[in-house]
Design a protein around this motif. Structure first.
Motif, PDB file in Angstrom:
ATOM      1  N   ARG A 197      -5.847  -4.333  -0.347  1.00  0.00           N
ATOM      2  CA  ARG A 197      -6.849  -4.688  -1.358  1.00  0.00           C
ATOM      3  C   ARG A 197      -6.316  -5.723  -2.353  1.00  0.00           C
ATOM      4  O   ARG A 197      -7.040  -6.133  -3.266  1.00  0.00           O
ATOM      5  CB  ARG A 197      -7.287  -3.439  -2.118  1.00  0.00           C
ATOM      6  CG  ARG A 197      -8.097  -2.460  -1.278  1.00  0.00           C
ATOM      7  CD  ARG A 197      -8.274  -1.135  -2.019  1.00  0.00           C
ATOM      8  NE  ARG A 197      -8.989  -1.305  -3.265  1.00  0.00           N
ATOM      9  CZ  ARG A 197     -10.310  -1.164  -3.396  1.00  0.00           C
ATOM     10  NH1 ARG A 197     -11.051  -0.845  -2.342  1.00  0.00           N
ATOM     11  NH2 ARG A 197     -10.893  -1.325  -4.568  1.00  0.00           N
ATOM     12  N   GLY A 198      -5.064  -6.132  -2.204  1.00  0.00           N
ATOM     13  CA  GLY A 198      -4.491  -7.110  -3.122  1.00  0.00           C
ATOM     14  C   GLY A 198      -4.164  -6.547  -4.480  1.00  0.00           C
ATOM     15  O   GLY A 198      -4.289  -7.247  -5.499  1.00  0.00           O
ATOM     16  N   ASP A 199      -3.752  -5.277  -4.549  1.00  0.00           N
ATOM     17  CA  ASP A 199      -3.421  -4.621  -5.814  1.00  0.00           C
ATOM     18  C   ASP A 199      -1.944  -4.230  -5.784  1.00  0.00           C
ATOM     19  O   ASP A 199      -1.593  -3.066  -5.524  1.00  0.00           O
ATOM     20  CB  ASP A 199      -4.304  -3.389  -5.992  1.00  0.00           C
ATOM     21  CG  ASP A 199      -4.120  -2.715  -7.349  1.00  0.00           C
ATOM     22  OD1 ASP A 199      -3.214  -3.138  -8.102  1.00  0.00           O
ATOM     23  OD2 ASP A 199      -4.860  -1.749  -7.637  1.00  0.00           O
ATOM     24  N   ALA A 205       5.540 -10.242  -1.319  1.00  0.00           N
ATOM     25  CA  ALA A 205       4.251 -10.896  -1.558  1.00  0.00           C
ATOM     26  C   ALA A 205       4.171 -11.505  -2.950  1.00  0.00           C
ATOM     27  O   ALA A 205       3.465 -12.500  -3.163  1.00  0.00           O
ATOM     28  CB  ALA A 205       3.115  -9.881  -1.368  1.00  0.00           C
ATOM     29  N   GLN A 206       4.917 -10.942  -3.909  1.00  0.00           N
ATOM     30  CA  GLN A 206       4.903 -11.463  -5.273  1.00  0.00           C
ATOM     31  C   GLN A 206       6.007 -12.491  -5.510  1.00  0.00           C
ATOM     32  O   GLN A 206       6.182 -12.963  -6.625  1.00  0.00           O
ATOM     33  CB  GLN A 206       5.041 -10.315  -6.273  1.00  0.00           C
ATOM     34  CG  GLN A 206       3.837  -9.371  -6.254  1.00  0.00           C
ATOM     35  CD  GLN A 206       3.916  -8.343  -7.365  1.00  0.00           C
ATOM     36  OE1 GLN A 206       4.890  -7.612  -7.472  1.00  0.00           O
ATOM     37  NE2 GLN A 206       2.885  -8.287  -8.196  1.00  0.00           N
ATOM     38  N   GLU A 219      -2.049  -2.515  -0.904  1.00  0.00           N
ATOM     39  CA  GLU A 219      -1.577  -3.812  -0.406  1.00  0.00           C
ATOM     40  C   GLU A 219      -2.727  -4.597   0.201  1.00  0.00           C
ATOM     41  O   GLU A 219      -2.905  -5.788  -0.061  1.00  0.00           O
ATOM     42  CB  GLU A 219      -0.496  -3.610   0.646  1.00  0.00           C
ATOM     43  CG  GLU A 219       0.876  -3.230   0.143  1.00  0.00           C
ATOM     44  CD  GLU A 219       1.884  -3.259   1.284  1.00  0.00           C
ATOM     45  OE1 GLU A 219       2.279  -4.367   1.694  1.00  0.00           O
ATOM     46  OE2 GLU A 219       2.253  -2.173   1.772  1.00  0.00           O
TER      47      GLU A 219
END
Length: 820
Positions: free
Chosen positions: A580-582, A619-620, A578
């Motif tokens: 790391r933006g993955d 987040a998405q 999360e």
């Protein structure tokens, strides 16, 4: 409908009208107590009525909380409601919380759903039951209680139902039903009526008599019963009639047993439930001085005879083994016989020793110290659901008889089971009782016990207490030369230090632990330390190194067949992804642990993984998926009764409903979460996350409305906040704006300002985002560098950050530039 009701063991005979009348009574009355003598059939009638309620169609849209059976026969009274409340909580799967009365936790868990609670065998804790049920009924409007007791609870609103003996024809039907089960083809005779009449139509006595038709005719049974009743009627006239009648039946049945059957029956009274192997281990072997010998090879046949004669009950199968128990009245009778034989101390001691030996063996398997496939570890977690009564009995015996070392060893051995389930309150209490009496124990016992107590405190989220206990344990474990528990104390201490922001000290503890677990056979501890290091590195924002450590920990745990340990590391990998933006990796890690954690009922970590899935979906922009995951997480937390977990879930829901466009709901839930955190003795914030929710709302609707909604949330009961969170989007009332000069609805004032940061702190956060040092901030605002540094420290603390870079990133999104 949800339930834990045991199945009815055989055909229900008679009392059809009573069952129907009770069913109708429960539709209009909330508290019904079935009263009568022991053996009159109170429990069986209550169970039958409860099954009828369970099978009845539920009303459309009803919030069904189920039908729950709570066995109180082995609860020890201690003046307070806690023992009874603890048993009710165990049946409902509601976890205790440190620092909060369990009655409050139960009232919170039972406030909303429609629940029928069956409290069985209340007579020895009648005052405690009256207090608890009175409190719960007053606080939980949809709760109904059906109790069984030898005397009324005598509380407001109680409806006492006197359970009569069976009618003569019903008693005969019951005798014939059970006799034909024992001896197919049994033919009725006039003597059957004589037997049932002599037994006063008491179901237990009738069933015991019917069990004897294997070896006696009905005429022989009638003659023997007549002799026994005449003998007992000349005994103690002050004894209650119910005891004389029931004792007559049990005495008579006992005298029909041969010597080995009598010996085994009385020795089985030390168990709350058992398997054949447990009976062979505890009850057989060399005779104590003056006692009777019972060869282990004879236990199977003797136990079978006791089952055939209806003195021992088969309760089902667990882990591939058939389990047995004694009916409560028979167990009490057998326990008296054990004491009369002078064998109580010997066989209760043997029982405790057997429980301890199994616990230490199983504890090593659960913690990965001994190799085992994952399926075997799962089976152990479920085994201790059924062994709980034996564990409690062993701990009580140890404490009552001053066997402090044995009690502490038992508490230490089983800590993994209670931590996984999130049930640490009872076990911390039990451990503390032994610790208070055993400060001078051998370090080989006391050191591991303190280390285990520290782990329990971590499971209960009491990190200050955990750090203190880990520190006490460390010196003793080193003195004892116990590298495993020394490493455990070091790792637990490191976890506490990391949460306190003392990263260098935490790393030093983990370095020392690593040095102790380098050899073969220490893979679990090595992986445990590696996962702790990974979580520490996440806190230090060293994400690449953290991933390497957590990957290693998960891999090692999988290699040794310890998927619970692997799940702990994988949740960390999910959180790291999360950050790391993955999102794909985060979702994969969180989803992968769900079936593993569900297998062993690890509710706290299951709730964490579901919350992680909810955050990723949020987040998405996948709000339906986010709501589904967060709702499951919140339901788990609410069912366990752990308020801090509920507060965390409400914070997550605040962010969700903000994204759904419900500004009022978001602020209200954030306020409720803040109040709930404070009620647990924790700090009210999750500063950065909360500010991410509140700041855009503050800009959109203004500070006055935010303050109003915040106050509403802080005054909102936790159950109401949960209900509001679980309500679907679009079902909340529209925002209300203050009307100048108009009458306003009274709303509680916010206890703290709705903005986490002061105006000056927000200004300094904006300057940090511009890259200014403390000296640069001081020059810009004409303040001293020391004052600027103090403000930066306050910002870090309030937002839960550890670096200026985190402040800068947050300020870019949440603090408007000057003039905007």
């Amino acid at each position: 409908m949800k339930t834990n009701l045991p199945a009815e063991p055989n055909a229900f005979v008679g009392r059809e009208r009573d069952a129907a009348d009770l069913g109708r009574l429960l539709e209009s009355m909330r508290a019904v107590t079935l009263c009568g003598a022991g053996g009159i059939g109170k429990t069986r009638l209550a169970l039958h009525v409860a099954h009828a309620v369970l099978d009845a169609p539920a009303a459309d849209g009803a919030d069904d909380g189920g039908v729950w059976f709570v066995e109180l026969a082995d609860v020890r009274p201690d003046v307070t409601t806690e023992p009874v409340a603890r048993r009710v909580a165990a049946a409902l799967d509601v976890a205790e919380e440190d620092g909060r009365p369990l009655t409050e936790t139960l009232a919170g868990a039972l406030r909303a759903p429609a629940v029928l609670l069956v409290l069985d065998n209340c007579e020895h804790v009648v005052e405690e039951c009256a207090k608890l049920t009175g409190l719960l009924l007053a606080r939980c409007p949809r709760l109904r209680i059906l109790a069984t007791s030898r005397e009324p609870l005598r509380m407001a609103g109680e409806n006492v139902w006197r359970v009569p003996p069976l009618e003569p024809d019903e008693a005969v039907r019951l005798f014939l039903e059970r006799a034909r089960a024992a001896r197919p083809g049994f033919a009725p005779s006039g003597a059957v009526y004589e037997v049932t009449r002599a037994l006063d139509g008491m179901p237990l006595a009738v069933e015991l008599a019917a069990a004897r038709v294997r070896v006696l005719s009905a005429d022989q049974i009638a003659r023997r019963l007549a002799d026994r009743f005449r003998l007992l009627s000349a005994g103690d006239r002050t004894a209650p009639a119910r005891q004389r009648t029931l004792r007559a039946a049990i005495d008579w049945s006992h005298e029909l047993l041969d010597g080995p059957e009598r010996v085994l029956l009385r020795r089985l009274s030390v168990f709350s439930g058992w398997t054949l192997e447990q009976a062979e281990h505890v009850c057989a072997g060399p005779a104590p001085p003056g006692g009777a010998a019972l060869p282990a090879d004879d236990v199977l046949d003797t136990l079978t005879a006791l089952v055939d004669k209806s003195l021992v009950t088969v309760t089902g199968e667990t882990g591939g083994e058939v389990r047995f128990r004694l009916l409560d009245s028979i167990r009490e009778y057998a326990a008296e016989r054990l004491a009369d034989a002078g064998e109580e101390a010997v066989f209760r001691g043997r029982h405790r020793d057997a429980v301890l030996a199994a616990a230490e063996r199983d504890g090593r398997v659960a913690l990965g110290v001994e190799p085992a496939p994952w399926a075997d570890r799962v089976a152990l977690f479920h085994r201790y659901d059924t062994e709980l009564g034996n564990v409690r009995a062993a701990l009580t015996w140890s404490l009552d008889h001053g066997d402090i070392a044995e009690g502490l060893r038992l508490c230490t051995a089983l800590r993994a089971f209670w931590i996984a389930r999130g049930r640490v309150a009872e076990w911390t209490d039990r451990t503390d009782r032994f610790l208070s009496a055993g400060r001078d124990l051998d370090p080989r016992v006391l050191g591991p016990a303190l280390a285990g107590r520290a782990q329990l405190a971590v499971g209960g989220r009491d990190f200050a207490h955990a750090a203190r206990r880990a520190g006490e344990a460390l010196a003793l474990c080193r003195e004892a030369g116990d590298d495993f528990m020394t490493a455990t104390a070091l790792i637990t201490g490191a976890e506490c230090l990391a949460r306190a922001g003392r990263f260098a000290d935490a790393a030093a503890r983990l370095d020392e632990a690593d040095a102790l677990v380098r050899g073969p056979g220490r893979e679990w501890t090595r992986a445990y330390a590696c996962a702790a290091r990974g979580y520490l590195l996440i806190r230090e924002s060293r994400l690449r190194e953290a991933r390497e450590r957590l990957d290693t920990a998960a891999s090692v745990m999988r290699e040794i067949g310890h998927l619970w340990g692997a799940s702990h590391a994988m949740i960390g990998l999910g959180r790291l992804a999360e950050l790391r933006g993955d999102p794909d990796s985060a979702r994969g890690n969180y989803a992968a642990v769900l079936p593993i954690l569900a297998e062993i009922g690890a509710r706290p970590e299951l709730a964490r993984a579901l919350a992680g899935l909810g955050r990723v979906a949020l987040a998405q922009g996948d709000l339906p998926s986010a709501r589904a995951s967060l709702a499951r997480s919140l339901a788990l937390s609410r069912s366990s009764g752990i308020r801090l977990d509920v507060a965390r879930a409400l914070d997550a829901f605040a962010e969700l409903v903000a994204c759904e466009g419900d500004a009022r709901g978001a602020v209200t839930l954030a306020g409720a979460a803040s109040a709930l955190r404070e009620a647990t003795g924790r700090e009210p914030g999750t500063g950065a996350r909360r500010e991410r929710v509140l700041e855009p709302i503050r800009r959109r609707i203004g500070e006055p409305l935010v303050a109003q909604y915040w106050g509403e949330g802080r005054a909102m009961p936790a159950d109401d906040a949960v209900a509001r969170a679980l309500r679907g989007p679009g079902t909340v009332p529209p925002p209300r704006r203050p009307v100048p000069g108009g009458a306003a609805e009274a709303v509680p004032a916010p206890v703290t300002p709705p903005s986490t940061l002061t105006a000056r702190e927000r200004e300094i956060a904006r300057l940090v985002s511009r890259g200014l040092s403390n000296r640069g901030i001081a020059d810009e605002l004409v303040i001293s560098p020391a004052t600027a540094a103090r403000h930066v420290t306050n910002i870090l603390t309030k937002l839960g950050f550890s670096s200026r870079a985190q402040i800068a990133a947050w300020a870019v999104d949440n603090v408007p530039a000057e003039g905007s």
